[in-house]
Design a protein around this motif. Sequence first.
Motif, PDB file in Angstrom:
ATOM      1  N   LEU A  48       0.941  -1.092  -0.115  1.00 56.67           N
ATOM      2  CA  LEU A  48       0.038  -0.139   0.202  1.00 56.67           C
ATOM      3  C   LEU A  48       0.720   1.056  -0.151  1.00 56.67           C
ATOM      4  O   LEU A  48       1.638   1.356   0.874  1.00 56.67           O
ATOM      5  CB  LEU A  48      -0.972  -0.001   1.192  1.00 56.67           C
ATOM      6  N   HIS A  49       0.669   2.123  -1.206  1.00 56.57           N
ATOM      7  CA  HIS A  49       1.429   3.344  -1.098  1.00 56.57           C
ATOM      8  C   HIS A  49       1.062   4.474  -0.209  1.00 56.57           C
ATOM      9  O   HIS A  49       0.095   4.430   0.434  1.00 56.57           O
ATOM     10  CB  HIS A  49       1.574   3.566  -2.654  1.00 56.57           C
ATOM     11  N   ALA A  66       5.457   2.935  -4.785  1.00 56.04           N
ATOM     12  CA  ALA A  66       5.709   2.058  -3.453  1.00 56.04           C
ATOM     13  C   ALA A  66       6.823   0.788  -4.071  1.00 56.04           C
ATOM     14  O   ALA A  66       7.514   0.296  -3.559  1.00 56.04           O
ATOM     15  CB  ALA A  66       4.354   1.678  -3.155  1.00 56.04           C
ATOM     16  N   LEU A 102      -4.177   3.043  -3.964  1.00 55.27           N
ATOM     17  CA  LEU A 102      -5.241   3.417  -3.371  1.00 55.27           C
ATOM     18  C   LEU A 102      -6.375   4.189  -3.791  1.00 55.27           C
ATOM     19  O   LEU A 102      -6.175   4.956  -4.659  1.00 55.27           O
ATOM     20  CB  LEU A 102      -4.539   4.259  -2.094  1.00 55.27           C
ATOM     21  N   TYR A 119     -11.706   2.206   5.215  1.00 55.22           N
ATOM     22  CA  TYR A 119     -10.686   1.692   4.540  1.00 55.22           C
ATOM     23  C   TYR A 119     -10.475   0.294   4.797  1.00 55.22           C
ATOM     24  O   TYR A 119      -9.950  -0.540   3.981  1.00 55.22           O
ATOM     25  CB  TYR A 119      -9.561   2.599   5.264  1.00 55.22           C
ATOM     26  N   LEU A 141      -9.958  -2.773   1.914  1.00 52.37           N
ATOM     27  CA  LEU A 141      -9.019  -3.837   1.834  1.00 52.37           C
ATOM     28  C   LEU A 141      -9.360  -5.132   2.068  1.00 52.37           C
ATOM     29  O   LEU A 141      -8.797  -6.181   1.499  1.00 52.37           O
ATOM     30  CB  LEU A 141      -7.892  -3.235   2.813  1.00 52.37           C
ATOM     31  N   GLY A 157       2.608  -1.401   4.399  1.00 54.54           N
ATOM     32  CA  GLY A 157       1.833  -0.030   4.248  1.00 54.54           C
ATOM     33  C   GLY A 157       2.706   1.102   4.531  1.00 54.54           C
ATOM     34  O   GLY A 157       3.385   1.275   5.672  1.00 54.54           O
ATOM     35  N   GLY A 190      -0.579   4.363   3.489  1.00 54.83           N
ATOM     36  CA  GLY A 190      -0.795   2.945   3.351  1.00 54.83           C
ATOM     37  C   GLY A 190      -0.728   2.313   4.850  1.00 54.83           C
ATOM     38  O   GLY A 190      -1.267   1.395   5.267  1.00 54.83           O
TER      39      GLY A 190
END
Length: 293
Positions: A57-58, A67, A85, A104, A108, A124, A128
């Motif tokens: 996760l960026h 990322a 994202l 969120y 995910l 993350g 992230g």
Amino acid sequence: MSALFDSPKTRNIIEALYYQKLDELNLSYESIKVETSFGDTHVLLIGKKDNPPLVLLHGSNGCAPIALEAMRGLEKNFRMYAIDLIGQPNLSEGLRPSMKDHSYGQWLYELLSRFSIRDAVLVGISLGGFIGWKALVYDEKRIAQAYLVVPAGIVSGHPLQALQKVFLPIKLYQWRRKLSYVRDFLRELFTEEDDFAREFLSEVLLHFDQDFSPIPLISRKEARKIKTPLHIVGADGDILFPGEKMLRRAHQIFPSLKNTILLENSRHVPSAAGNTQIVNLINQQYHGIAIQP
């Protein structure tokens, strides 16, 4: 997602920069869009299918290729799911989920379910990392280990310092359109100069809807719900989420915390050597190997 860009032309410019960075990485990948309750989410799949799954996760105002560049080396030993994202300037669509509730985390979890991912390693970075702990609080059963790198939502930095060194230059750039203001705030956030970040953010900050609302901090009650082994990386020169302060609080509130790293002489965005240190930590724990800085 299109509603967050100010025009289709702008979206095309951002997408072109996205693929420019992805091409520079010279990685073999699959590109997939997955339907979720929050909109279609774009995911890059990299690495051998029989390798252990790793979800990447960026950070804010970023995209999956950024990322992937930071975590280069993990693709050799993992099946990587590099997620764009939702609500950020990338190839995903839909609206920006609320940071105040479990949106969120639900988003995910839906993605992990769609891919039938179990026993995942979660990595993350910045925003992230915030989404990472949100996901763990929401439902952690598909995640085996979590690495949170300079994560948002554990501590806050000094508000006046962030205002003067980051948010004021951003606002001045949006008003006066001078690239010198972009360079000013990048110097405060990046340990090393990054030409792509300057080019990418100079477009994003002018033409993509920004969310500057405060990021909620994880409560002690939420932190104690997490049973998944946690590994947290902070940076000693991070003005957004000060590393020493963050790691102190992490030790106080997370019962599942396994280890921490404080990157020295590092700002919010680590250097190439700092990223290699993180990659080595993950690779060594799973495969007993490391790459050279």
